[in-house]
Structures are given as structure tokens and as C-alpha cells.
Scaffold this motif. Sequence first.
Motif, PDB file in Angstrom:
ATOM      1  N   THR A  79     -57.569 -42.669 -60.556  1.00  0.00           N
ATOM      2  CA  THR A  79     -57.083 -41.667 -61.510  1.00  0.00           C
ATOM      3  C   THR A  79     -55.693 -41.170 -61.171  1.00  0.00           C
ATOM      4  O   THR A  79     -54.952 -40.736 -62.057  1.00  0.00           O
ATOM      5  N   GLU A  80     -55.303 -41.236 -59.888  1.00  0.00           N
ATOM      6  CA  GLU A  80     -53.984 -40.764 -59.487  1.00  0.00           C
ATOM      7  C   GLU A  80     -52.942 -41.874 -59.557  1.00  0.00           C
ATOM      8  O   GLU A  80     -51.759 -41.615 -59.764  1.00  0.00           O
ATOM      9  N   LYS A  81     -53.383 -43.125 -59.365  1.00  0.00           N
ATOM     10  CA  LYS A  81     -52.487 -44.281 -59.440  1.00  0.00           C
ATOM     11  C   LYS A  81     -53.170 -45.337 -60.303  1.00  0.00           C
ATOM     12  O   LYS A  81     -53.764 -46.292 -59.782  1.00  0.00           O
ATOM     13  N   PRO A  82     -53.107 -45.195 -61.617  1.00  0.00           N
ATOM     14  CA  PRO A  82     -53.884 -46.066 -62.519  1.00  0.00           C
ATOM     15  C   PRO A  82     -53.593 -47.560 -62.386  1.00  0.00           C
ATOM     16  O   PRO A  82     -54.440 -48.384 -62.732  1.00  0.00           O
ATOM     17  N   THR A  83     -52.418 -47.926 -61.888  1.00  0.00           N
ATOM     18  CA  THR A  83     -52.089 -49.350 -61.778  1.00  0.00           C
ATOM     19  C   THR A  83     -52.409 -49.923 -60.394  1.00  0.00           C
ATOM     20  O   THR A  83     -52.248 -51.135 -60.168  1.00  0.00           O
ATOM     21  N   ALA A  84     -52.850 -49.064 -59.474  1.00  0.00           N
ATOM     22  CA  ALA A  84     -53.117 -49.517 -58.109  1.00  0.00           C
ATOM     23  C   ALA A  84     -54.362 -50.391 -58.057  1.00  0.00           C
ATOM     24  O   ALA A  84     -55.319 -50.203 -58.815  1.00  0.00           O
ATOM     25  N   SER A  85     -54.370 -51.351 -57.125  1.00  0.00           N
ATOM     26  CA  SER A  85     -55.541 -52.201 -56.928  1.00  0.00           C
ATOM     27  C   SER A  85     -56.698 -51.383 -56.368  1.00  0.00           C
ATOM     28  O   SER A  85     -56.491 -50.380 -55.678  1.00  0.00           O
ATOM     29  N   LEU A  86     -57.910 -51.837 -56.655  1.00  0.00           N
ATOM     30  CA  LEU A  86     -59.104 -51.133 -56.216  1.00  0.00           C
ATOM     31  C   LEU A  86     -59.788 -51.901 -55.094  1.00  0.00           C
ATOM     32  O   LEU A  86     -59.840 -53.142 -55.112  1.00  0.00           O
ATOM     33  N   GLU A  87     -60.332 -51.139 -54.159  1.00  0.00           N
ATOM     34  CA  GLU A  87     -61.106 -51.757 -53.092  1.00  0.00           C
ATOM     35  C   GLU A  87     -62.412 -52.294 -53.659  1.00  0.00           C
ATOM     36  O   GLU A  87     -63.072 -51.649 -54.460  1.00  0.00           O
ATOM     37  N   THR A  88     -62.762 -53.498 -53.265  1.00  0.00           N
ATOM     38  CA  THR A  88     -64.000 -54.129 -53.717  1.00  0.00           C
ATOM     39  C   THR A  88     -64.919 -54.332 -52.526  1.00  0.00           C
ATOM     40  O   THR A  88     -64.495 -54.843 -51.492  1.00  0.00           O
ATOM     41  N   SER A 133     -64.149 -57.354 -49.887  1.00  0.00           N
ATOM     42  CA  SER A 133     -63.630 -58.485 -50.632  1.00  0.00           C
ATOM     43  C   SER A 133     -62.177 -58.241 -51.003  1.00  0.00           C
ATOM     44  O   SER A 133     -61.539 -57.288 -50.547  1.00  0.00           O
ATOM     45  N   GLU A 134     -61.652 -59.099 -51.867  1.00  0.00           N
ATOM     46  CA  GLU A 134     -60.283 -58.927 -52.323  1.00  0.00           C
ATOM     47  C   GLU A 134     -60.131 -57.597 -53.063  1.00  0.00           C
ATOM     48  O   GLU A 134     -61.077 -57.107 -53.667  1.00  0.00           O
ATOM     49  N   PHE A 135     -58.936 -57.047 -53.017  1.00  0.00           N
ATOM     50  CA  PHE A 135     -58.645 -55.896 -53.863  1.00  0.00           C
ATOM     51  C   PHE A 135     -58.516 -56.404 -55.294  1.00  0.00           C
ATOM     52  O   PHE A 135     -57.936 -57.458 -55.546  1.00  0.00           O
ATOM     53  N   SER A 136     -59.073 -55.675 -56.234  1.00  0.00           N
ATOM     54  CA  SER A 136     -59.111 -56.130 -57.622  1.00  0.00           C
ATOM     55  C   SER A 136     -58.180 -55.283 -58.495  1.00  0.00           C
ATOM     56  O   SER A 136     -57.882 -54.129 -58.180  1.00  0.00           O
ATOM     57  N   ASP A 137     -57.771 -55.858 -59.594  1.00  0.00           N
ATOM     58  CA  ASP A 137     -56.928 -55.136 -60.539  1.00  0.00           C
ATOM     59  C   ASP A 137     -57.760 -54.103 -61.297  1.00  0.00           C
ATOM     60  O   ASP A 137     -58.937 -54.313 -61.572  1.00  0.00           O
ATOM     61  N   PRO A 138     -57.167 -52.974 -61.633  1.00  0.00           N
ATOM     62  CA  PRO A 138     -57.899 -51.968 -62.415  1.00  0.00           C
ATOM     63  C   PRO A 138     -58.166 -52.479 -63.833  1.00  0.00           C
ATOM     64  O   PRO A 138     -57.493 -53.388 -64.318  1.00  0.00           O
ATOM     65  N   ASP A 139     -59.173 -51.906 -64.467  1.00  0.00           N
ATOM     66  CA  ASP A 139     -59.449 -52.222 -65.869  1.00  0.00           C
ATOM     67  C   ASP A 139     -59.837 -50.935 -66.584  1.00  0.00           C
ATOM     68  O   ASP A 139     -59.705 -49.832 -66.027  1.00  0.00           O
ATOM     69  N   ALA A 140     -60.329 -51.049 -67.794  1.00  0.00           N
ATOM     70  CA  ALA A 140     -60.647 -49.854 -68.589  1.00  0.00           C
ATOM     71  C   ALA A 140     -61.803 -49.065 -68.003  1.00  0.00           C
ATOM     72  O   ALA A 140     -61.949 -47.868 -68.285  1.00  0.00           O
ATOM     73  N   PHE A 141     -62.633 -49.706 -67.191  1.00  0.00           N
ATOM     74  CA  PHE A 141     -63.814 -49.038 -66.638  1.00  0.00           C
ATOM     75  C   PHE A 141     -63.573 -48.476 -65.234  1.00  0.00           C
ATOM     76  O   PHE A 141     -64.079 -47.422 -64.887  1.00  0.00           O
ATOM     77  N   PHE A 142     -62.807 -49.196 -64.422  1.00  0.00           N
ATOM     78  CA  PHE A 142     -62.624 -48.820 -63.026  1.00  0.00           C
ATOM     79  C   PHE A 142     -61.132 -48.726 -62.723  1.00  0.00           C
ATOM     80  O   PHE A 142     -60.404 -49.713 -62.868  1.00  0.00           O
ATOM     81  N   TYR A 143     -60.687 -47.543 -62.276  1.00  0.00           N
ATOM     82  CA  TYR A 143     -59.284 -47.393 -61.890  1.00  0.00           C
ATOM     83  C   TYR A 143     -59.114 -46.122 -61.062  1.00  0.00           C
ATOM     84  O   TYR A 143     -59.971 -45.233 -61.059  1.00  0.00           O
TER      85      TYR A 143
END
Length: 853
Positions: free
Chosen positions: A111-120, A99-109
Motif C-alpha cells: 500500500t505504501e509502494k504499489p509498484t514494489a515487488s512482493l515477497e512470496t 520464492s522469487e519476489f513477484s510483481d504486484p497485481d490488483a489483488f496483492f500489492y
Amino acid sequence: MNNKPLLIFPRATFNDRTKPGGKAPAYHFPSKEEQATRLNDKISELSRVLQNRTAQLRQSIEGLFPEMILVLEIRGRLDEFFKAVRATPGMEFLAEFQSEFSDPDAFFYNTEKPTASLETRVFLAMTNNKAIQELQYYWKKYLAGDHFKTGTTPFRTLFQQLKDIRPYSVQDRLKDTGLVQYLDDQRAMEREHIHFEVELAFRDNIVHNERSFNAVKKHIELAGGEVLIESRTIIQAIQYHGFIANAPIQCFDDLSESTDVSFLQAEQVMFFRPVGQVILEHDETEIDTKETALQIDNSVAPTKQHLLSTVALLDGYPLANHKRLQGRVVIDDPDLFGENYPSHLRVHGTGMASLILHGDLDDANSEQLSTPLYVRPILKAERNSEKLPQDKLFVDLMHRAIIRIKYGEGEQKPIAPNVIIVNLSIGDPFRPFHFNASTWAKIVDWLSIKYNLLFVISAGNAPEDLKIDLPHTEWKKLDLSEKQKLVIQALNQGNFKRKILSPSEAINAICVGAANDDASPGNAYPEYRADILESNFLFNAASRIGPGLGKSIKPDILAPGGRMMFRLNTLHSNPNETILRYEFSNPSNPNPPGNRVATPGSEGNLETEVYTKGTSNAAALVSGLGGQLIEVLKGIRQGDQKIEASYLAVLTKALIVHGANWMEAGEILKHILKDSGGLPAKVNPYILSYLGYGKIDGSRVLSCTDNRVTLIGYGSIKKDQGRVYRFPLPNILSGSVLKKKLIITLAWISPLNFNSGKYRQAALYVDNISNKSELSSLSRSMYDYDASKRGTVQHDILEGEKADAYIEGTDLVLQVNCREHASGLDHHVKYGLAVTLEVEEGYPSGQVHYPFH
């Protein structure tokens, strides 16, 4: 220049694959306590939700089984989850989607690039009461920290990474299908009933498939619709089960979860999609041109003409009696589409056949295809247009067409068994590619591997007007370079609306975009229209862009698709905007520029030609080049070596891309897009979406010259294996200061895993040679090495002019490697390799001696 034949590499030696470095991203996931707070109620309520949904549908139809498609959305990666699902009683794995890459939040991010989008990733499973109870059992074990037995541990990982869990919805059945736009179009035409495709959840069990079909059929009939029984298609190899239905358009007025139309909520349905597609609208004038086509009946055995064909065109019905096509095309029409196909509507198939056979008719250097062209009509004439039939599924048409060509139907032998290239200059205008392979792409990919074919597919056109935020009075004052900059920036802002059309995302196919180039004499009306994109290596402004599946490079290449003319829309009411209108040539405006092709003419005129533009043309030109390459490859003899027929498709694929280059287009885009802002510092991967590997030059891959030598290799390889090739370096180059270019292209046809979101099973790659000591002066001038390994073609160009120091008899060593991408790779994978070493033409001819010449 003295043309010389392509050469064959000495036989490769075996080795283990080299393993590139790198590591997977590290993710932070919620604690068990946080997951319990977020998800416990949802998981606990699943049993009640299933009972309620089943009860609601049973009010309409008795005898329904309690089933529900469950959506499990995770962050990060979770491989092989489908194996755990299949081992769970009552649960069937249906699909994995990226799916779309999602923005990180307090639960999922990360650890090396905290602002990077996450694979969904999204998993779909068909569940019943027993399956839900099993899932709830595993959930409790996870919360309690209990041990998971072998085979069930993926559930523990799932719960750790689980973002959401919910039932499949009406909106899920419509997402990225184009049905909403299709409905709007049909309402605008005041249609009361519409045809649409229904894709069911494919089940491994025949009884379950029958049960699903009958249940949905009853739902559709209850709404006043009907199912076209003969359209029902099950293709187990790609896990597809679908059919065409017809229903009152008001059934789709409410697309919310509260709709009272039961078939929209039917648990067995995966997707609703449009069917049928307009390819080209034509003039009203009827032309009665007598046809004497070389047409074959579906009961007739193949003749010599059919057996000679190496290129197939699946398109509209061509005007086979046209001077340019007469005696050159073999039309096979088992569906009898030609019976109601007026001559004046035979435009698209005629144009594509003309381009494949002759190239651009204005190009004096164009080579003709020496073999007959096999044509299977898959479009029908309807209401002054050519379109896919509304009573047949494209996936079924494709499947039957290729089986007939390569395997035969019933007791009939294959009709054109020597076909290697299949041209598909059509696309689904309602299905631009976003993240996951379409059914159309899946059938193309599977047929490629099953029958050892190379599909050449057009990327599609985006002909909508272009808006420039500048008063048109100011626009007229700009010079051409300033206008070019504004046009490219405006195109960049609308990228999401210009994605390639399915099935051109197919990984085993070549996706062709249009270059802003043709061989026509010029602009017939410069006072009314302008060619704003100056370089013929740039894309045609209407050509759709990538990337492809898994951020792979799509389009793969560009080919001349006609120079796009822009007209200023002077009727536009906003004086602060400039609206530019694309001008696609048509029979009523047959003037250059564009690709000159054959077309139906006035009554009795079988010599009419017209200028046209678009990615359809570009794909047809590539198919014609492919046919020429096949003949070249068949003719290569080197001692006792000749190329095995089973490798012609993959070698042709490699050689087509081998002639691609960005040239100045890369630098033009780099400067303009960087000025636009908002782009990453590493801009080359972004440019790949526009240019692919660049515009091809067929003359560079059909032969060698005194200053350019091309060696080709081929073979098959299994996972974790390597194949080592040695390229003998000319001794005269050692210590010489001169411009040198090394081009390496590797292509393969990958097996597929339809259960995995990774999809592609085989990832092949050539070692990064930029640090090889033999040619240390060379460096990568374009492209992106990582992006080039995401598809099924890796293409690299290294350039330099400093002196290299190596001893006599030195070889440049290259290794082809194979690793498993999606699981289950247990087959040999066919590949083709092309390597070219070129020196500047000013170097004294004859002094650069290659050991094989």
C-alpha cells in the motif's frame, strides 16, 4: 613496524537489547469475496484430486496410502504457520520456502509502494483425506466470517494472503536442482543409465518414513531402476531423508505431469537431484610416484599428529610424499578412496593442502601453518578426473566425516578433536544458489553449531566464455581501462548464471570469492593473453557472486585466487562479437600468473609446482590464515585473562573478516555499473554481491602496531539481551586533525529453524555508531548497514580526519544485541567481536598511547 599482540576487551556488562526502528511493509490483500471467486473451486476439488492421483498410482503398486503434498503460495509474511499445520489432524508440515519476489497485481500489492515487488512464500504440507477435510472446514469458516479458535487463526491469515493452492508437481521436484542440465550432459555422453539423488518428504514418524521409502523404491524398480540401499540416509536434525537410485535415462524423457513413469509422480518425493561432481580433469599421462603418506586406519587411535591438527581439509587425496607436504599432512581414509587413486590424479587435494600449509609459494611474506593438516578424502579418482562418488550422498559423507573428527565412530575416540576450521573447496556445479538453503548448506550449518566449527567454503567458479558486443578488430584498439569497463559490464549482464554454488550459501560458514590477485612474478605470455581487471582488490572474473540466503552478504570476503588471464577466441565466426576465453592454469600449462602450489610431477619428482587459479585457492588461503589466527588467539594472555577454547571458532571467523576492505575496487565498480544503467540509486548493496566485504589482509589481524590497536571480545548471549563493551580512546587524539579509521566486526554461529523460511534463529547486531558523539568525525565509507545484519557477520568501516572533542578518559561504547529471527531461539548464542582503531602512519610513533599497551 613494531608488532604488538591483540588485546582483550574488559569484561562486558549486561543490558537489555536496543531495538532498532522500522516497520513491516503494509500489504493490500483481496476481499473474502474475491478470494472465494479465485480459490473456491480449487479448494473444493482437492479431495477429488487426491482420490484420482492415488488411484492412478495404485494401478502400478497396490497398498499405497492416499497422500498428497500440498503447495500453498502466499504473498507477504506468515510466520509460525507450521505450528498450525502440526495441530491439524492428518496434516504434516514439510517445509517453508522463500520464492522469487513477484510483481504486484490488483489483488496483492504494497500500500505504501504499489509498484514494489512482493515477497512470496511457499508452504508444503503432506496431507491425506482427513487433512483436506480439515482445510476445507477452515475455508468455509473463513468465508462465513466465523470465529477461529486459538491455534487455528493462522489459517484465517493464510486464506487472506493465499495466492494459489495446488498439488505438488513433477516440475516442483526438479526446480532449482540442476537435474535437467545433468540429464543433458549425461545424454551427450551417451549414458544409458544414470545415478540420481532422491530426497523424500521427511516425516516425524518412523513408520511413515519406512512406508515412504518402500513405496518409492517399488516405483523405481517398476521402471527398471534400482535403489542403492546402503546410500539411504536419514538425518533427523536437518529433517533429511534421501538415497541414491539408478535408472534408465529414458525414464526422464518426459518430465511433464502426464509422464507414465510413476516414480516421477510419487507423492513422497520432494526432489530429484544429480549426484557426483567432477572437480578437475587431468592429463592422460600416468605417474607412478611412490607414496609414503601418513595414513591412518579407521581402527587406529589418534596420535599426537592428529591431536595437534586445528585445520581439516575435506577434498581429494593429496600426494602426501610431496616435498611441500611430507610430514605435514595426516590422511584419514576410512572409505579407502586412496586404494584406486593414482598419484597423477592427486592434483586438487595436493594443491589445497599446499596453500593451507604454506600459502602462495611465491609470497615471501606468507606465514606457514605450524600444526599438521588433517585430510579426509571425500573425492574419488574416476576416468582421469576427481569427483564426488556416485554411490554416496554428500550430506552423508559430510555428516560421517565430522562425527568421526569431533565425536568418534562406534567405540573409537574422536580422530582429530581439536579441529576448529574445515576447508571445503568444492561446490555443486548443478546447484547455484537462488533462494533457499540447499541440503548441503543445511548440513554444514548444523554441524557448525553442533560441533562448534568454522567451515570455509569456496564460492565456485563460472568458467564460461565471455561475450562482448563489439567487433574484435575494434576490441584490439581499446586501452586497458576501456576493456575493463566492457568486461565488467558483460559480467553484470550474466549475473544470474554466475550465482555462488551450494553449499557456500551456508549462513554459519565463511564463503570465499577469488580476488584478481596473486604473488606470481607476472604474465608469462603477454602477447597471447591479458590481465584485464587492473586492481588486485577486484574479483577474479570467473569468481561467482551473491547474494546469499535472505539477501545476506555472500561471498563474505575475497582472497587472492590468481589473476585471470583472457585469451581472444580468434576462431569465433561472428565478426561483430568479441569472445574472451578464461585461462585456468593446469599442469600442461604451468606458467604464471596464479597461486603457486605443490602438484604431482613426473615419475619420481616430488618437488613439482604449478600456477593455478580459482575460488578453491582463495578458500584454502583463508583456512591457512584461520589456522594461524587460532595459534595467535591461544597465545594471548592479559593478566589473568585468556581466551576460552570454545570461542576460538567464532573469534577466528570475526578476525578473518575484520581484515577485509573494498579499497579502490568499490569505486571502480560503482562508476562502471552506474554507467551500465538499470541499477538502483543506492548501489553499494549491489556491489556487495561482487566483493562481499572485500579482499582480506591477514597481516592486519594477526597483531597490533604503534598506529593500530585491535581489541577482541567474546561471549554468549540470549534473545533480547545486550552486552556493552567499552573501547578506551587515546587522549592524544582529542582535538587532533588526522586520518582515523574505526573497524567493527561482529560474528556469531546461529542456531537454526529448519521449519521456517527465515532459517536463521539468531540475529545479532552492534548499535549503529555513526552518530556517537565521541568520534563524531567518522562516517561510513562503504558497505550497507542493513545488508550487513542479514547474515552471521556484521562488518563496518568508519573513516574521518576532522578533529574530535572528548574529555580525558572517554570510552567509545558499543553494544552487542541479540534478537530472535526465526522462532524457537532458546539457546545462548556464541559471538566474537573485533574492534580496531587506526590512525595514519605518519603520526609520531609512540604518541598514540592505548591504555592496554
